[in-house]
Design an enzyme around this catalytic site. Structure first.
Site, PDB file in Angstrom:
ATOM      1  N   ASP A 192       0.859  -1.186   0.000  1.00 52.82           N
ATOM      2  CA  ASP A 192       0.000   0.000   0.000  1.00 52.82           C
ATOM      3  C   ASP A 192       0.898   1.240   0.000  1.00 52.82           C
ATOM      4  O   ASP A 192       1.195   1.807   1.052  1.00 52.82           O
ATOM      5  CB  ASP A 192      -0.892  -0.030   1.251  1.00 52.82           C
ATOM      6  CG  ASP A 192      -2.049   0.945   1.189  1.00 52.82           C
ATOM      7  OD1 ASP A 192      -2.328   1.457   0.097  1.00 52.82           O
ATOM      8  OD2 ASP A 192      -2.675   1.180   2.229  1.00 52.82           O
ATOM      9  N   GLU A 249      -6.497   5.136  -8.734  1.00 57.10           N
ATOM     10  CA  GLU A 249      -7.788   5.661  -8.276  1.00 57.10           C
ATOM     11  C   GLU A 249      -8.347   6.767  -9.171  1.00 57.10           C
ATOM     12  O   GLU A 249      -7.631   7.674  -9.599  1.00 57.10           O
ATOM     13  CB  GLU A 249      -7.633   6.200  -6.841  1.00 57.10           C
ATOM     14  CG  GLU A 249      -8.947   6.503  -6.178  1.00 57.10           C
ATOM     15  CD  GLU A 249      -8.920   6.231  -4.674  1.00 57.10           C
ATOM     16  OE1 GLU A 249      -9.854   6.650  -3.991  1.00 57.10           O
ATOM     17  OE2 GLU A 249      -7.961   5.588  -4.199  1.00 57.10           O
ATOM     18  N   THR A 289     -13.109   0.923  -3.098  1.00 53.00           N
ATOM     19  CA  THR A 289     -12.394   1.366  -1.904  1.00 53.00           C
ATOM     20  C   THR A 289     -13.314   2.151  -0.976  1.00 53.00           C
ATOM     21  O   THR A 289     -14.490   2.358  -1.280  1.00 53.00           O
ATOM     22  CB  THR A 289     -11.156   2.182  -2.323  1.00 53.00           C
ATOM     23  OG1 THR A 289     -10.356   2.464  -1.181  1.00 53.00           O
ATOM     24  CG2 THR A 289     -11.545   3.486  -2.998  1.00 53.00           C
ATOM     25  N   PHE A 329     -11.914  -1.328   4.911  1.00 52.08           N
ATOM     26  CA  PHE A 329     -10.910  -0.566   5.668  1.00 52.08           C
ATOM     27  C   PHE A 329     -10.923  -0.951   7.150  1.00 52.08           C
ATOM     28  O   PHE A 329     -11.720  -0.431   7.922  1.00 52.08           O
ATOM     29  CB  PHE A 329     -11.188   0.932   5.516  1.00 52.08           C
ATOM     30  CG  PHE A 329     -10.607   1.554   4.282  1.00 52.08           C
ATOM     31  CD1 PHE A 329     -10.602   0.872   3.079  1.00 52.08           C
ATOM     32  CD2 PHE A 329     -10.068   2.821   4.313  1.00 52.08           C
ATOM     33  CE1 PHE A 329     -10.072   1.441   1.930  1.00 52.08           C
ATOM     34  CE2 PHE A 329      -9.523   3.408   3.174  1.00 52.08           C
ATOM     35  CZ  PHE A 329      -9.531   2.715   1.980  1.00 52.08           C
TER      36      PHE A 329
END
Length: 315
Positions: free
Chosen positions: A16, A89, A149, A171
């Site tokens: 990440d 993204e 996401t 998350f």
């Protein structure tokens, strides 16, 4: 065997980070980026020339195009190091615009393909709003794979499964943060670790539901605050982990066992549910944590997108 190597036996490890120079140390399969990670990277001396070069090459083009070209530039650098996929993204300011999200996702893929990158090596990352999920469904039908996401609730996960998206990123850490803050002085850290962590429980519930009902969407736990959250989800399809926590796992040789199991999930007693737009919005509204964290996450990504634009304009 260190814990990172042990984890790789059960789970696909994803880095990440936008800091691609760190990747070779941990040999992840995939990597994820977002506007905040790219912003952090381009402010480092190592990556400033990459931003400047992109601006110089495409000066005079629309700012949103230069931004996408910068994201793809990072993605291509990452793909030169890892064997798997990179997540890139869509601008978070499009989180409530289905058509604009589809168009931006298509453009990102076109930019990757122009660099010789195969479509299957890129996941277009979209916020898991109702509009984002519908956009992802359209992209998937076009053969463009997506990563949903800012996912905090079970209803978001169910809707993503219905849309047949490639992958979701629930998350963990941000769920944990909300419950810890909400509990205040009543929070007992020792009682809320590992399998008792609310973020861990959320991902486990989603994982078990998907495996029970044969939903092909991949589950990738994200946003970790500590190693305990990671080890409690060993066996999840994928886990995306920051370089700091990858380093901690590498430095630790404590035993690590599989915590999530697809075969066990198939035998679990779980009720099947489905959502249309109205029932999705109601379910999300009923979940105060998910409603707050989704809104907060989109706002934060929007702020960082603006900051990144300012750097591009100043270059």
């Amino acid at each position: 065997m260190n814990q990172l190597d042990a984890l790789k036996q059960f789970t696909t490890v994803v880095a990440d980070t936008g800091d691609f120079k760190q990747l070779s140390a941990y040999l992840p399969t995939d990597a994820t980026t977002n506007p905040s990670l790219i912003l952090k990277a381009v402010q480092k001396p190592d990556y400033a020339p990459l931003l400047q070069d992109t601006v110089n090459q495409f000066r005079g083009r629309a700012l949103d195009e230069i931004m996408d070209r910068l994201l793809v530039r990072f993605g291509c650098e990452i793909l030169s190091i890892i064997p798997g996929r990179v997540s890139t993204e869509v601008d978070a300011r499009l989180s409530f615009d289905t058509n604009a999200t589809v168009a931006r996702g298509e453009r990102l893929i076109e930019l990757y393909q122009a660099q010789g990158i195969h479509i299957d090596r890129v996941l277009i990352k979209v916020a898991a709003t109702w509009e984002g999920i519908q956009a992802a469904q359209q992209l998937e039908r076009k053969g463009i794979h997506t990563n949903l996401t800012l996912l905090f609730s079970f209803c978001q996960a169910v809707a993503c499964g219905q849309a047949k998206v490639q992958l979701i990123s629930p998350f963990v850490g941000r769920i944990y943060d909300w419950y810890k803050k909400s509990a205040g002085a009543a929070w007992v850290e020792a009682d809320m670790t590992g399998a008792n962590d609310p973020g861990v429980q959320s991902v486990k519930h989603i994982f078990n539901y998907y495996k029970k009902f044969g939903i092909a969407t991949e589950v990738m736990g994200a946003s970790f605050r500590n190693v305990g959250q990671i080890t409690a989800l060993a066996g999840c399809d994928l886990l995306t982990i920051s370089p700091d926590l990858l380093a901690t796992l590498t430095a630790t040789d404590a035993p690590l066992t599989q915590a999530l199991n697809a075969d066990a999930a198939k035998a679990a007693s779980i009720e099947h549910v489905s959502y249309d737009e109205a029932t999705f919005r109601l379910a999300l509204n009923e979940d105060a944590m998910a409603t707050e964290k989704l809104a907060e996450g989109i706002r934060a990504f929007c702020v960082d997108a603006v900051k990144l634009e300012k750097l591009l304009l100043a270059a």
